[in-house]
Motif scaffolding. Structure first.
Motif, PDB file in Angstrom:
ATOM      1  N   THR A 100       0.839  -1.207   0.000  1.00  0.00           N
ATOM      2  CA  THR A 100       0.000   0.000   0.000  1.00  0.00           C
ATOM      3  C   THR A 100       0.867   1.248   0.000  1.00  0.00           C
ATOM      4  OG1 THR A 100      -1.696  -1.211   1.245  1.00  0.00           O
ATOM      5  CG2 THR A 100      -1.892   1.186   1.168  1.00  0.00           C
ATOM      6  N   LEU A 101       1.950   1.232   0.775  1.00  0.00           N
ATOM      7  CA  LEU A 101       2.871   2.370   0.775  1.00  0.00           C
ATOM      8  C   LEU A 101       3.467   2.578  -0.617  1.00  0.00           C
ATOM      9  CD1 LEU A 101       4.504   4.596   2.176  1.00  0.00           C
ATOM     10  CD2 LEU A 101       6.192   2.850   2.812  1.00  0.00           C
ATOM     11  N   LEU A 158       2.166   1.797  -3.469  1.00  0.00           N
ATOM     12  CA  LEU A 158       1.125   2.358  -4.331  1.00  0.00           C
ATOM     13  C   LEU A 158       1.005   3.864  -4.112  1.00  0.00           C
ATOM     14  CD1 LEU A 158      -1.259   1.972  -6.328  1.00  0.00           C
ATOM     15  CD2 LEU A 158      -2.726   1.655  -4.312  1.00  0.00           C
ATOM     16  N   ILE A 159       0.999   4.272  -2.845  1.00  0.00           N
ATOM     17  CA  ILE A 159       0.874   5.700  -2.533  1.00  0.00           C
ATOM     18  C   ILE A 159       2.077   6.471  -3.071  1.00  0.00           C
ATOM     19  CG2 ILE A 159       0.779   7.379  -0.644  1.00  0.00           C
ATOM     20  CD1 ILE A 159      -0.739   5.221   0.986  1.00  0.00           C
ATOM     21  N   VAL A 160       3.286   5.946  -2.837  1.00  0.00           N
ATOM     22  CA  VAL A 160       4.499   6.611  -3.333  1.00  0.00           C
ATOM     23  C   VAL A 160       4.451   6.733  -4.854  1.00  0.00           C
ATOM     24  CG1 VAL A 160       7.014   6.452  -3.529  1.00  0.00           C
ATOM     25  CG2 VAL A 160       5.900   5.855  -1.370  1.00  0.00           C
ATOM     26  N   SER A 161       3.899   5.719  -5.527  1.00  0.00           N
ATOM     27  CA  SER A 161       3.865   5.721  -6.996  1.00  0.00           C
ATOM     28  C   SER A 161       2.876   6.732  -7.558  1.00  0.00           C
ATOM     29  CB  SER A 161       3.507   4.323  -7.512  1.00  0.00           C
ATOM     30  OG  SER A 161       2.128   4.037  -7.318  1.00  0.00           O
ATOM     31  N   GLN A 162       1.937   7.213  -6.732  1.00  0.00           N
ATOM     32  CA  GLN A 162       0.883   8.095  -7.235  1.00  0.00           C
ATOM     33  C   GLN A 162       0.917   9.501  -6.644  1.00  0.00           C
ATOM     34  OE1 GLN A 162      -2.807   6.030  -6.457  1.00  0.00           O
ATOM     35  NE2 GLN A 162      -2.521   4.600  -8.159  1.00  0.00           N
ATOM     36  N   LEU A 163       1.427   9.650  -5.444  1.00  0.00           N
ATOM     37  CA  LEU A 163       1.336  10.934  -4.743  1.00  0.00           C
ATOM     38  C   LEU A 163       2.385  11.929  -5.234  1.00  0.00           C
ATOM     39  CD1 LEU A 163      -0.039  12.505  -2.353  1.00  0.00           C
ATOM     40  CD2 LEU A 163       1.853  11.679  -0.933  1.00  0.00           C
ATOM     41  N   GLU A 164       1.961  13.164  -5.409  1.00  0.00           N
ATOM     42  CA  GLU A 164       2.882  14.263  -5.673  1.00  0.00           C
ATOM     43  C   GLU A 164       3.414  14.716  -4.311  1.00  0.00           C
ATOM     44  OE1 GLU A 164       2.701  17.751  -9.015  1.00  0.00           O
ATOM     45  OE2 GLU A 164       1.073  17.681  -7.563  1.00  0.00           O
ATOM     46  N   ASP A 165       4.460  14.042  -3.851  1.00  0.00           N
ATOM     47  CA  ASP A 165       4.946  14.198  -2.478  1.00  0.00           C
ATOM     48  C   ASP A 165       5.742  15.493  -2.346  1.00  0.00           C
ATOM     49  OD1 ASP A 165       6.334  13.900   0.031  1.00  0.00           O
ATOM     50  OD2 ASP A 165       5.972  11.745  -0.087  1.00  0.00           O
ATOM     51  N   THR A 166       5.196  16.454  -1.611  1.00  0.00           N
ATOM     52  CA  THR A 166       5.864  17.753  -1.491  1.00  0.00           C
ATOM     53  C   THR A 166       7.165  17.662  -0.702  1.00  0.00           C
ATOM     54  OG1 THR A 166       4.445  18.281   0.409  1.00  0.00           O
ATOM     55  CG2 THR A 166       3.750  19.102  -1.748  1.00  0.00           C
ATOM     56  N   ASN A 167       7.311  16.636   0.137  1.00  0.00           N
ATOM     57  CA  ASN A 167       8.584  16.453   0.841  1.00  0.00           C
ATOM     58  C   ASN A 167       9.709  16.158  -0.152  1.00  0.00           C
ATOM     59  OD1 ASN A 167       8.238  16.306   3.999  1.00  0.00           O
ATOM     60  ND2 ASN A 167       6.454  15.281   3.141  1.00  0.00           N
ATOM     61  N   VAL A 168       9.434  15.265  -1.096  1.00  0.00           N
ATOM     62  CA  VAL A 168      10.437  14.919  -2.104  1.00  0.00           C
ATOM     63  C   VAL A 168      10.666  16.104  -3.043  1.00  0.00           C
ATOM     64  CG1 VAL A 168      11.045  13.334  -3.963  1.00  0.00           C
ATOM     65  CG2 VAL A 168       9.806  12.483  -1.959  1.00  0.00           C
ATOM     66  N   LEU A 169       9.590  16.764  -3.448  1.00  0.00           N
ATOM     67  CA  LEU A 169       9.714  17.927  -4.331  1.00  0.00           C
ATOM     68  C   LEU A 169      10.568  19.016  -3.692  1.00  0.00           C
ATOM     69  CD1 LEU A 169       6.144  18.393  -5.864  1.00  0.00           C
ATOM     70  CD2 LEU A 169       8.282  18.129  -7.140  1.00  0.00           C
ATOM     71  N   TYR A 170      10.342  19.280  -2.418  1.00  0.00           N
ATOM     72  CA  TYR A 170      11.057  20.356  -1.727  1.00  0.00           C
ATOM     73  C   TYR A 170      12.553  20.073  -1.661  1.00  0.00           C
ATOM     74  CZ  TYR A 170      12.463  23.597   1.965  1.00  0.00           C
ATOM     75  OH  TYR A 170      13.104  24.581   2.683  1.00  0.00           O
ATOM     76  N   ARG A 171      12.902  18.826  -1.372  1.00  0.00           N
ATOM     77  CA  ARG A 171      14.313  18.498  -1.166  1.00  0.00           C
ATOM     78  C   ARG A 171      15.043  18.125  -2.455  1.00  0.00           C
ATOM     79  NH1 ARG A 171      11.586  17.045   3.386  1.00  0.00           N
ATOM     80  NH2 ARG A 171      12.549  17.604   5.382  1.00  0.00           N
ATOM     81  N   LYS A 172      14.313  17.555  -3.431  1.00  0.00           N
ATOM     82  CA  LYS A 172      15.006  16.983  -4.591  1.00  0.00           C
ATOM     83  C   LYS A 172      14.529  17.508  -5.943  1.00  0.00           C
ATOM     84  CE  LYS A 172      17.737  14.366  -2.234  1.00  0.00           C
ATOM     85  NZ  LYS A 172      19.208  14.539  -2.304  1.00  0.00           N
ATOM     86  N   ALA A 202       4.195   8.678   3.706  1.00  0.00           N
ATOM     87  CA  ALA A 202       4.049   8.052   5.023  1.00  0.00           C
ATOM     88  C   ALA A 202       2.802   8.576   5.726  1.00  0.00           C
ATOM     89  CB  ALA A 202       5.291   8.322   5.867  1.00  0.00           C
ATOM     90  N   ASP A 203       2.575   9.896   5.636  1.00  0.00           N
ATOM     91  CA  ASP A 203       1.367  10.476   6.235  1.00  0.00           C
ATOM     92  C   ASP A 203       0.113   9.894   5.601  1.00  0.00           C
ATOM     93  OD1 ASP A 203       2.948  12.098   7.827  1.00  0.00           O
ATOM     94  OD2 ASP A 203       2.841  13.812   6.464  1.00  0.00           O
ATOM     95  N   MET A 204       0.138   9.731   4.275  1.00  0.00           N
ATOM     96  CA  MET A 204      -1.035   9.203   3.578  1.00  0.00           C
ATOM     97  C   MET A 204      -1.254   7.722   3.882  1.00  0.00           C
ATOM     98  SD  MET A 204      -2.615  11.652   2.067  1.00  0.00           S
ATOM     99  CE  MET A 204      -2.176  12.553   3.571  1.00  0.00           C
ATOM    100  N   LEU A 205      -0.181   6.993   4.156  1.00  0.00           N
ATOM    101  CA  LEU A 205      -0.348   5.598   4.569  1.00  0.00           C
ATOM    102  C   LEU A 205      -1.069   5.543   5.912  1.00  0.00           C
ATOM    103  CD1 LEU A 205       0.201   2.569   4.135  1.00  0.00           C
ATOM    104  CD2 LEU A 205       2.352   2.885   5.389  1.00  0.00           C
ATOM    105  N   ALA A 206      -0.634   6.373   6.855  1.00  0.00           N
ATOM    106  CA  ALA A 206      -1.310   6.420   8.158  1.00  0.00           C
ATOM    107  C   ALA A 206      -2.763   6.838   7.987  1.00  0.00           C
ATOM    108  CB  ALA A 206      -0.578   7.382   9.093  1.00  0.00           C
TER     109      ALA A 206
END
Length: 576
Positions: free
Chosen positions: A503-504, A506-520, A562-566
């Motif tokens: 499930t994690l 799947l979420i990583v594969s679809q989410l526009e993760d602002t944590n990753v965007l901000y750092r990388k 991770a937040d979306m998994l929770a």
């Protein structure tokens, strides 16, 4: 012989030291119990000849070897433990001891507050006296009864017991157990009890204390350990009730529910029926309320929470327990995300992932700090300004999180997403119908639209720079991916060994993760999604471990995922 000695700390976390203390206590007819600190005295051969511990306000595991008992070491040891208690802010210290040691402790300022055949309970302050003086202010005329209940959480069974008790008394005092139960704090349980019987004029909820079914008077109750020690502790607990608490309130009858399954509680009830009548107090045992042929039990509610089913828990829990159930399920979801190991770039049991400022223990502290605020969000009165109250509680949760983590942002996104869902769910709940996905999504959208946009956060800067949606817009859209993709997928695979990990991914594969965007930046963010898609499509544990290593070495942390998994786990538990 023992004129010169040194009292030393004995760190029980060290295996060799712990074994040494356990052996010493066993030689003196005792066993090691949970303590916050343990100190001892060694002879010239480094052999332990005296030792004692303290756990909150209780001195325990105190022993002096036979050859050293004439050296006056007991008094010196206890004096040191009392000093430790004072330093920790603990007053009214208590000690279980044998009757023959009463004089030693009396010389140190302790007095007997309860007696059993093989033991006495002593205290070095006037805590019991003050508590009884406070209880006496609540005395009422007529026939008065009492119920001591844990109510972790409050169920319809507790409500039934109180209802039946009220039929035969003029006043009923409800005394909650003061000890916290994981997920169900004393403060929250007290509030639920007080709210449940607010309009019942016969019922008064009194404050709990360490003098009624607590870890001070009855520690084995919380261990469910039916032993000789447990029987002695039950007797001491009942002695305090009979000689101090009941007279303070003018109580002449105590009510208990029948106990069909728990041997320790059943034995406690038996002793109650033997001991209390000797002091002129009647004991009335009320048959337990049943549901579908089974006794209604708080332990069944806790089991349902542990298995992630709000609806099963709510079926037998009192409505006033709803915020506690929501808070406990939020804690469960956050813990499941944290405990998932391995996780790509994220803190888990194996390590800190891509983080240099976080570890597992810090994340645990953070969860403990924020969950009470999620509970509070589920407690917001529908007649109040719900969005404003939710935002205010969210800000306080962030402050508490930062205080607990030394300024590290561990769960800011989770505070927003889980807090929003908890608030929305509770508002739907109070509207009186079973909460479904459609109603929950609608309430989430309405609340999120009332939350003002932030301008100075990392997420806001990323959204502005890269035209990303971000957490607030996802919520205002009703979390479409959560309800259309992640939740159905999780329900399909959650029974599998790697269901949560899949499930994690799947979420990583679809989410526009602002944590990753901000750092990388966007290029790496797209690469992260691509790697997760491939890992999920051709899943293997080796492939996941390779991704974990790469994310860690490259400093990639999909914290938004991770937040979306929770949140996915939380949503499933609320709707299951």
């Amino acid at each position: 012989m023992y004129g010169e000695y040194q009292i030393i700390d004995l760190p029980l976390s060290a295996g060799v030291v712990r074994s040494k203390v356990e052996t010493f206590l066993a030689e003196n007819g005792l066993r090691l119990e949970a303590v916050d600190r343990y100190v001892g005295i060694e002879d010239s051969d480094e052999r332990l000849i005296a030792g004692g511990g303290i756990c909150k306000d209780v001195l325990k595991c105190i022993a002096v070897s036979e050859e050293a008992r004439s050296g006056g070491l007991t008094g010196k040891l206890v004096a040191r433990l009392m000093q430790l208690g004072e330093e920790a802010g603990q007053h009214d210290l208590k000690v279980f001891t044998k009757p023959e040691y009463e004089d030693i402790f009396a010389s140190l300022g302790f007095s007997v507050i309860a007696k059993a055949g093989k033991a006495i309970l002593m205290e070095n302050g006037d805590g019991l006296k003050r508590y009884c003086s406070d209880l006496a202010k609540h005395r009422r005329p007529g026939r008065c009864g009492a119920v001591v209940m844990n109510a972790a959480p409050l169920t319809w069974g507790h409500d039934y017991l109180v209802e039946k008790a009220c039929e035969s008394v003029d006043a009923l005092f409800v005394i909650p157990v003061v000890e916290d139960t994981p997920g169900f704090s004393y403060r929250d349980r007290y509030q639920a009890l007080a709210s449940a019987w607010l309009e019942e004029l016969k019922v008064e909820v009194c404050s709990g204390s360490p003098y009624a079914v607590s870890k001070a008077t009855f520690p084995t109750y919380f261990l469910k350990d039916l032993s000789d020690a447990a029987e002695t502790q039950m007797t001491l607990d009942l002695d305090i009730f009979a000689r101090h608490i009941a007279p303070a309130l003018g109580v002449t009858v105590r009510f208990v529910g029948t106990e069909p399954s728990d041997a320790l509680t059943a034995r406690y009830n038996e002793l109650m029926k033997k001991i209390l009548p000797e002091h002129g107090i009647e004991v009335v045992e009320v048959p337990r309320l049943e549901s579908e042929g089974r006794p209604v039990s708080a332990s069944e509610v806790r089991k349902a929470v542990a298995e992630g089913s709000f609806r099963r828990a709510d079926a037998i829990a009192h409505p006033e327990s709803m915020p506690m159930l929501v808070g406990a399920l939020a804690s469960r979801a956050l813990r499941m995300e944290l405990d998932l190991t391995p996780k790509p770039g994220l803190v888990d049991k194996n390590g800190s992932g891509a983080h240099k400022d976080m570890d597992y223990r810090l994340m645990e502290s953070s969860i403990g700090a924020i969950v009470p605020f999620i509970h509070a969000m589920a407690s917001i009165n529908p007649d109040d300004d719900v969005p404003s109250d939710m935002v205010e509680l969210g800000i306080k949760a962030e402050q508490k999180m930062l205080a607990a983590t030394g300024g590290v942002n561990t769960h800011k996104g989770a505070i927003f997403s889980l807090g929003l869902m908890a608030t929305a769910f509770a508002q739907c709940y109070w509207e009186g119908e079973t909460v479904g996905e459609k109603a929950l999504k609608s309430k989430i959208v309405a609340l999120a639209c009332a939350v003002p946009k932030s301008k100075d956060t990392h997420g806001a800067k990323v959204c502005s720079k890269f035209k990303a949606k971000g957490a607030l817009q996802n919520a205002r859209d009703g979390y479409p991916a959560l309800f259309k993709e992640w939740l159905p997928f999780y329900r399909k695979v959650k029974a599998e060994k790697n269901g949560l990990l899949k499930t994690l991914l799947l979420i990583v594969s679809q989410l526009e993760d602002t944590n990753v965007l901000y750092r990388k930046g966007p290029a790496v963010a797209e690469k992260v999604r691509s790697m997760a898609r491939e890992a999920l499509k051709n899943f293997s544990e080796d492939k996941v471990r390779n991704i974990c290593g790469r994310f860690t070495s490259e400093g990639i942390s999909p914290g938004g995922s991770a937040d979306m998994l929770a949140l996915t786990v939380f949503a499933d538990s609320l709707l299951s």
